[in-house]
Scaffold this active site. Sequence first.
Site, mmCIF file in Angstrom:
data_model
loop_
_atom_site.group_PDB
_atom_site.id
_atom_site.type_symbol
_atom_site.label_atom_id
_atom_site.label_comp_id
_atom_site.label_asym_id
_atom_site.label_seq_id
_atom_site.Cartn_x
_atom_site.Cartn_y
_atom_site.Cartn_z
ATOM 1 N N ASP A 63 0.951 -0.874 -0.513
ATOM 2 C CA ASP A 63 0.113 0.216 0.080
ATOM 3 C C ASP A 63 1.023 1.325 -0.332
ATOM 4 O O ASP A 63 1.537 1.763 1.195
ATOM 5 C CB ASP A 63 -0.703 0.059 1.272
ATOM 6 C CG ASP A 63 -2.375 0.586 1.607
ATOM 7 O OD1 ASP A 63 -1.092 2.304 0.226
ATOM 8 O OD2 ASP A 63 -3.073 1.428 2.380
ATOM 9 N N SER A 140 -0.815 12.179 -15.647
ATOM 10 C CA SER A 140 -1.484 12.479 -16.800
ATOM 11 C C SER A 140 -1.190 13.394 -17.236
ATOM 12 O O SER A 140 -0.986 14.548 -16.873
ATOM 13 C CB SER A 140 -2.779 12.592 -15.401
ATOM 14 O OG SER A 140 -3.664 12.736 -16.075
ATOM 15 N N TYR A 153 -7.722 16.549 -8.050
ATOM 16 C CA TYR A 153 -6.928 15.188 -9.357
ATOM 17 C C TYR A 153 -5.605 15.616 -9.544
ATOM 18 O O TYR A 153 -4.433 15.378 -9.919
ATOM 19 C CB TYR A 153 -7.573 14.631 -9.823
ATOM 20 C CG TYR A 153 -6.935 13.354 -10.880
ATOM 21 C CD1 TYR A 153 -6.563 12.492 -10.329
ATOM 22 C CD2 TYR A 153 -7.022 13.959 -11.975
ATOM 23 C CE1 TYR A 153 -5.969 11.354 -11.109
ATOM 24 C CE2 TYR A 153 -5.964 12.108 -12.773
ATOM 25 C CZ TYR A 153 -5.318 11.567 -12.283
ATOM 26 O OH TYR A 153 -4.676 10.737 -13.194
ATOM 27 N N LYS A 157 -1.138 15.011 -9.616
ATOM 28 C CA LYS A 157 -1.130 15.816 -10.584
ATOM 29 C C LYS A 157 -0.097 16.433 -11.229
ATOM 30 O O LYS A 157 1.313 15.701 -11.442
ATOM 31 C CB LYS A 157 -1.863 14.722 -11.463
ATOM 32 C CG LYS A 157 -2.659 13.644 -11.576
ATOM 33 C CD LYS A 157 -1.033 12.088 -11.578
ATOM 34 C CE LYS A 157 -1.982 10.823 -11.371
ATOM 35 N NZ LYS A 157 -1.407 9.245 -11.901
#
Length: 326
Positions: A63, A140, A153, A157
């Site tokens: 994890d 991304s 998000y 990124k």
Amino acid sequence: DAKVVLITGCSSGIGLSLAVRLASDPQKAFKVYATMRNLSKKERLLESVKGLHKDTLDILQMDVTSQQSILEATARIVEKRIDILVCNAGVGLMGPLEVQSLESMRKILEVNLLGTIQTIQAFLPDMKARGKGHILVTGSTGGLHGLPFNEVYCASKFAVEGACESLAILLQHFNIHVSLIECGPVNTDFLANLQKAEVGDVCQNLDKQTLALYEKYLQHCDSVFQNSAQDTEDIVKVFQDAIQSPNPAFRYFTSDVVPPLTKLKVTEPDGSRMTKRTTPIFFRAMLEMSDTHSLKFLRGSTKRTSSNPRRNFINLVAPITTRKVE
Ligand code: NAD
């Protein structure tokens, strides 16, 4: 000697495909440690390798938000080294910013940003001591330009970009390469796994205009994923190029042109076109999205319409930027 590769987030998607591909290398050039947060999800990976790769694949629990879990996985690496580290684990968070809980925002930053950094930290001293290594990170286009309703998000990124760029400058002195594989939409469980605010649910108290824009954005998103998402195999090929290169680049794009919105940042650094003229792309209703120009716009076309990239960019931008902003 086989190169030892460790990949995070291998229970599905890009991580799973990459693990399968590298472990299936006919020359057995790689020993793959495919790691995942939850080992009960390992069946999909095992089915994909069809039990054929016992000597080239090991599955470990990891994890990325738990230092203990990273240390335990590290201790189980038989070769006592990692040549290639792939930080791929990540989650999305979508919805109007004002409905996001602090807890869900923290979780995204913990996995995408701190999880990536923490994983790199674990393997960095050994790579430095050996004077070699390659760190690859699944980036991304949402880390290169903003996407409405994806603020946190994108923040995570963008932050990964900053961390990797900073590391790349330093690590060249240690013969350690850092590469970001910048993906647009990819056909994976990402959309299903992301935390998404549901229109009829958490958005009850939301102002009508935001709600209407969010509904349009969700349609846009479905449409983009249905019509122009890449397959994981396309992404894996780019990873392979980067892994096999004797002198890997810092940034790889998974389609053959730099995404136009990323280019806009360079060509028009004041950001006004980026913010104002993109409205028709993100908020048009579904039917209007049948225009393939705009579908391809976000990730860049997979096929060049002209051998001149500049011309190609103009072809893609023109039909959108001349449209009236709603
Ligand atoms: P996916 O949801 O199939 O895979 C993400 C994986 O990360 C899952 O296996 C998940 O279990 C794992 N993960 C989540 N939290 C974790 C944790 N704490 N520790 C370890 N693993 C954890 O989606 P994907 O598309 O394969 O995503 C892989 C990467 O690609 C992500 O970093 C994502 O941000 C990036 N990406 C995806 C797209 C897309 O459209 N699918 C686009 C750009 C970038």
